[in-house]
Design a protein around this motif. Structure first.
Motif, short mmCIF file in Angstrom:
data_model
loop_
_atom_site.label_atom_id
_atom_site.label_comp_id
_atom_site.label_asym_id
_atom_site.label_seq_id
_atom_site.Cartn_x
_atom_site.Cartn_y
_atom_site.Cartn_z
N PHE A 48 0.78 -1.34 0.02
CA PHE A 48 -0.15 0.10 -0.03
C PHE A 48 0.90 1.22 0.17
O PHE A 48 2.07 1.37 0.52
CB PHE A 48 -1.09 -0.03 1.23
CG PHE A 48 -0.58 -0.34 2.47
CD1 PHE A 48 -0.11 0.55 3.21
CD2 PHE A 48 -0.58 -1.40 3.00
CE1 PHE A 48 0.45 0.28 4.67
CE2 PHE A 48 -0.10 -2.18 3.96
CZ PHE A 48 0.44 -1.07 5.06
N ASN A 49 0.25 2.31 -0.66
CA ASN A 49 0.86 3.44 -0.83
C ASN A 49 1.56 3.98 0.25
O ASN A 49 0.72 4.07 1.49
CB ASN A 49 0.04 4.41 -1.63
CG ASN A 49 0.57 5.75 -1.96
OD1 ASN A 49 1.50 6.24 -1.53
ND2 ASN A 49 0.24 5.87 -3.41
N PHE A 59 -0.79 6.50 1.94
CA PHE A 59 -1.88 6.03 2.76
C PHE A 59 -1.62 5.71 4.29
O PHE A 59 -0.72 4.97 4.82
CB PHE A 59 -2.18 4.73 2.20
CG PHE A 59 -3.77 4.44 2.20
CD1 PHE A 59 -4.64 4.95 1.37
CD2 PHE A 59 -4.19 3.56 3.42
CE1 PHE A 59 -6.11 4.66 1.48
CE2 PHE A 59 -5.45 3.38 3.52
CZ PHE A 59 -6.43 3.74 2.83
N ARG A 95 -6.85 12.11 -5.12
CA ARG A 95 -6.59 11.58 -3.84
C ARG A 95 -6.20 12.71 -2.94
O ARG A 95 -6.26 12.39 -1.57
CB ARG A 95 -5.12 10.82 -3.83
CG ARG A 95 -5.40 9.57 -4.79
CD ARG A 95 -3.89 8.71 -5.03
NE ARG A 95 -4.14 7.70 -5.86
CZ ARG A 95 -4.53 6.41 -5.49
NH1 ARG A 95 -5.09 6.31 -4.30
NH2 ARG A 95 -4.72 5.31 -6.27
N ASP A 151 -7.17 2.33 -12.64
CA ASP A 151 -6.79 3.13 -12.00
C ASP A 151 -7.50 4.47 -12.62
O ASP A 151 -8.01 4.57 -13.80
CB ASP A 151 -5.43 3.57 -12.52
CG ASP A 151 -4.60 2.63 -11.51
OD1 ASP A 151 -4.68 2.32 -10.16
OD2 ASP A 151 -3.61 1.91 -12.00
N SER A 174 -4.70 11.35 -10.91
CA SER A 174 -4.62 10.81 -9.49
C SER A 174 -4.81 12.21 -8.39
O SER A 174 -4.61 11.96 -7.14
CB SER A 174 -3.09 10.22 -9.29
OG SER A 174 -2.14 11.18 -9.35
N ASP A 198 -7.91 3.37 -2.39
CA ASP A 198 -6.43 3.00 -2.74
C ASP A 198 -6.34 1.55 -2.88
O ASP A 198 -6.65 0.79 -1.94
CB ASP A 198 -5.60 3.44 -1.42
CG ASP A 198 -4.06 3.09 -1.60
OD1 ASP A 198 -3.70 2.05 -1.84
OD2 ASP A 198 -3.42 3.94 -1.89
N LYS A 199 -6.26 1.07 -4.28
CA LYS A 199 -6.37 -0.19 -4.51
C LYS A 199 -5.54 -1.01 -3.56
O LYS A 199 -5.81 -2.26 -3.31
CB LYS A 199 -6.39 -0.53 -5.99
CG LYS A 199 -5.18 -0.28 -6.64
CD LYS A 199 -5.35 -0.60 -8.21
CE LYS A 199 -3.91 -0.57 -8.97
NZ LYS A 199 -4.26 -1.04 -10.45
N GLU A 200 -4.21 -0.78 -3.59
CA GLU A 200 -3.22 -1.59 -3.05
C GLU A 200 -3.87 -1.70 -1.54
O GLU A 200 -3.58 -2.77 -0.79
CB GLU A 200 -1.72 -0.88 -3.03
CG GLU A 200 -0.99 -1.21 -4.45
CD GLU A 200 -1.69 -0.21 -5.23
OE1 GLU A 200 -2.10 0.88 -5.00
OE2 GLU A 200 -1.37 -0.65 -6.68
N LYS A 234 -5.40 3.15 7.11
CA LYS A 234 -5.35 1.99 7.14
C LYS A 234 -6.11 1.21 7.74
O LYS A 234 -6.75 0.27 7.76
CB LYS A 234 -3.63 1.51 6.99
CG LYS A 234 -3.74 -0.13 6.55
CD LYS A 234 -4.30 -0.29 5.35
CE LYS A 234 -3.69 -1.79 4.87
NZ LYS A 234 -4.24 -2.88 5.68
#
Length: 320
Positions: free
Chosen positions: A4-5, A8, A106, A99, A103, A307-309, A13
């Protein structure tokens, strides 16, 4: 693969983990039984993984696609172990998520040269549409943007009242008319007022009736046309709000709205109260539309940028 970013935050999280807990527990309990005592990934493990994905409302088509891709990778390495399955599962799930082209969302930025940035919000009644608009306004304002709301769902007095309450709560102005007014007229007034005030973001609510798709299509097209008279490329974004707790019904709503208008982004709400969080994957895979926001609770901060990750790590990390 960094799952994950770094941007983030840990706090976000943790909030995401908590919000998706029901889906995660349901999935992990099924997949845990599937791989218990197994040292390699065999047909039985994949069958059980398939069953767990379907149960999480990932959808049959999306599940088949994920399993097929995992099978291809397993066939290349006959001795793939179950701990490697964790990494591969996350990679393949992340690969089907689309995506967004820009971006900047965000950080609740407005694209260069798009001011006012006009967002038209669509979705059936009861999915959390008005609440999502209020939370979006809160986040844009928190990011230092000026916001104007437009109450173009004039068919329900409750919709106008609810949006008014949100405008007061977030302390942003609202343009509204009496119930039964022409929605396009409200949208026109909102965009005209927003342009005159030089606001950064305009968010317009629309009616959520699906009983007559042709009528809905005509209405949304009319709203777009009148906005174009003030701002030629408005709306810059058509955000479809879906209730994640309805599972496959959310897919059907997405099908109806994408047929009625050009949807460019998705917000999926109420994921905290359901074990059907996998529907996010089904929708993203089937419609190839980016998920921008997810709702994981009642608080204003609980509308999270998707956030997809982080999402994939939360739901499908088998090592937790």
């Amino acid at each position: 693969m960094g799952f994950f970013n770094k941007l983030f935050s840990r706090e976000k999280k943790e909030s995401l983990d908590q919000g998706l807990q029901k889906t995660k527990e349901s999935f992990l309990s099924k997949i845990g039984r599937a791989i218990a005592g197994k040292s390699t990934v065999d047909a039985e493990v994949l069958d059980n993984l398939e069953e767990a994905l379907v149960a999480a409302d990932v959808g049959v088509d999306t599940t088949v696609r994920i399993i097929s891709r995992i099978e291809d990778r397993v066939s290349k390495d006959k001795y793939l172990n179950t701990s490697e399955l964790n990494r591969i599962l996350q990679e393949e799930v992340a690969a089907i998520l689309v995506d967004a082209p820009d971006s900047g969302f965000r950080d609740f930025d407005v694209p260069e040269g798009k001011k006012p940035y006009v967002i038209m919000v669509v979705g059936v009644n009861g999915v959390g549409k008005t609440t999502t608009i209020g939370k979006l306004a809160y986040n844009f304002k928190k990011a230092g943007k000026s916001v104007l709301l437009g109450a173009a769902d004039t068919f329900r007095a409750a919709a106008v009242d609810q949006l008014t309450i949100w405008s007061e709560r977030v302390d942003v102005p609202i343009v509204k008319q009496q119930m039964g007014s022409d929605p396009a007229a409200v949208a026109f007034d909102t965009v005209q007022s927003g342009a005159a005030r030089n606001v950064d973001v305009i968010i317009i609510d629309t009616a959520g009736r699906l009983h007559n798709k042709l009528h809905l299509m005509d209405e949304l097209s009319k709203i777009k046309r009148v906005m174009n008279k003030v701002i030629p490329d408005a709306p810059h974004e058509v955000l479809l709000v879906l209730d994640g707790s309805t599972g496959q019904n959310a897919l059907e709503q997405a099908r109806q709205f994408t047929a009625a208008t050009e949807v460019t982004s998705l917000a999926i709400t109420k994921l905290d109260g359901t074990a059907k969080g996998g529907v996010v994957l089904a929708i993203a895979n089937q419609f190839k539309i980016p998920v921008k926001y997810i709702g994981i609770g009642e608080k204003m901060e609980d509308l999270q940028v998707f956030d997809k990750e982080a999402f994939v790590d939360t739901l499908f990390n088998l090592n937790d």
